[in-house]
Scaffold this active site. Structure first.
Site, PDB file in Angstrom:
ATOM      1  N   ASP A  13     -60.182 -26.359 127.596  1.00 15.28           N
ATOM      2  CA  ASP A  13     -60.947 -27.480 128.145  1.00 15.28           C
ATOM      3  C   ASP A  13     -60.029 -28.697 128.249  1.00 15.28           C
ATOM      4  OD1 ASP A  13     -64.283 -28.157 128.249  1.00 15.28           O
ATOM      5  OD2 ASP A  13     -62.880 -29.845 128.208  1.00 15.28           O
TER       6      ASP A  13
ATOM      7  N   HIS B  65     -70.224 -21.206 132.450  1.00 14.97           N
ATOM      8  CA  HIS B  65     -69.089 -21.154 131.518  1.00 14.97           C
ATOM      9  C   HIS B  65     -69.601 -21.164 130.095  1.00 14.97           C
ATOM     10  CE1 HIS B  65     -69.895 -25.305 132.779  1.00 14.97           C
ATOM     11  NE2 HIS B  65     -69.618 -25.655 131.537  1.00 14.97           N
TER      12      HIS B  65
END
Ligand code: AMP
Ligand code: ZN
Length: 112
Positions: free
Chosen positions: A31, A98
Site C-alpha cells: 500500500d 482488494h
C-alpha cells in the site's frame, strides 16, 4: 480489465507498484500509504468493482489464501488482519476489489 481503473493499471504494469506476489489470478503489492509496518493489497487480476459485485467464490477465496501465504512469507508473527472495505461508506476509495493485509504491530479491536 477496466482502462480507467488504477488497480487494473497496476496489474498491467502501467503504474509502478512494489509487487510482492503475482500469478495468473492474483497480484499483491505494498500500500502506498501504509497503516501498519506490513500493509499489502491483494487483488484479482480480473476487474471486479467491490465485494458487492463479486460472484466468483473461487476468485474471492484466492484473495484470502494469497494473503495468508504472503503473511507467512513476510514473516508476520503475532497475528495479522485482512480487511475488505465495501462501498464509500465503509471507506472504499478504489473500486477494484482488494483485500488489505495488515500486520507487524499490535492491532486493536474494534477498528474505527
Ligand atoms: P480502500 O480505501 O479500502 O479502497 O483502499 C485503497 C487503498 O489503496 C488505500 O489504502 C490507498 O493507500 C491505496 N492506494 C491508492 N493508490 C495506490 C497506489 N498507486 N499504489 C498502492 N496503493 C495505493
Ligand atoms: Zn480494476
Amino acid at each position: 480489465m477496466n482502462d480507467s481503473c488504477l488497480f487494473c493499471r497496476i496489474v498491467r504494469g502501467e503504474i509502478p507498484a512494489k509487487i510482492v506476489h503475482r500469478d495468473e489470478h492474483v497480484v499483491a503489492f505494498r500500500d502506498i500509504d501504509p497503516k501498519a509496518p506490513t500493509h499489502i493489497l491483494v487483488i484479482p487480476t480480473e476487474h471486479v468493482a467491490s465485494l458487492d459485485e463479486a460472484q466468483d467464490a473461487t476468485q474471492v477465496g484466492r484473495l484470502m489464501l494469497a494473503a495468508a501465504e504472503i503473511a507467512r512469507s513476510e514473516g508476520i508473527t503475532g497475528g495479522y488482519r485482512t480487511v475488505v472495505n465495501t462501498g464509500a461508506g465503509a471507506g472504499q476509495t478504489v473500486f477494484h476489489i482488494h483485500l488489505h493485509l495488515l500486520g507487524g504491530r499490535k492491532l486493536t479491536w474494534p477498528p474505527g
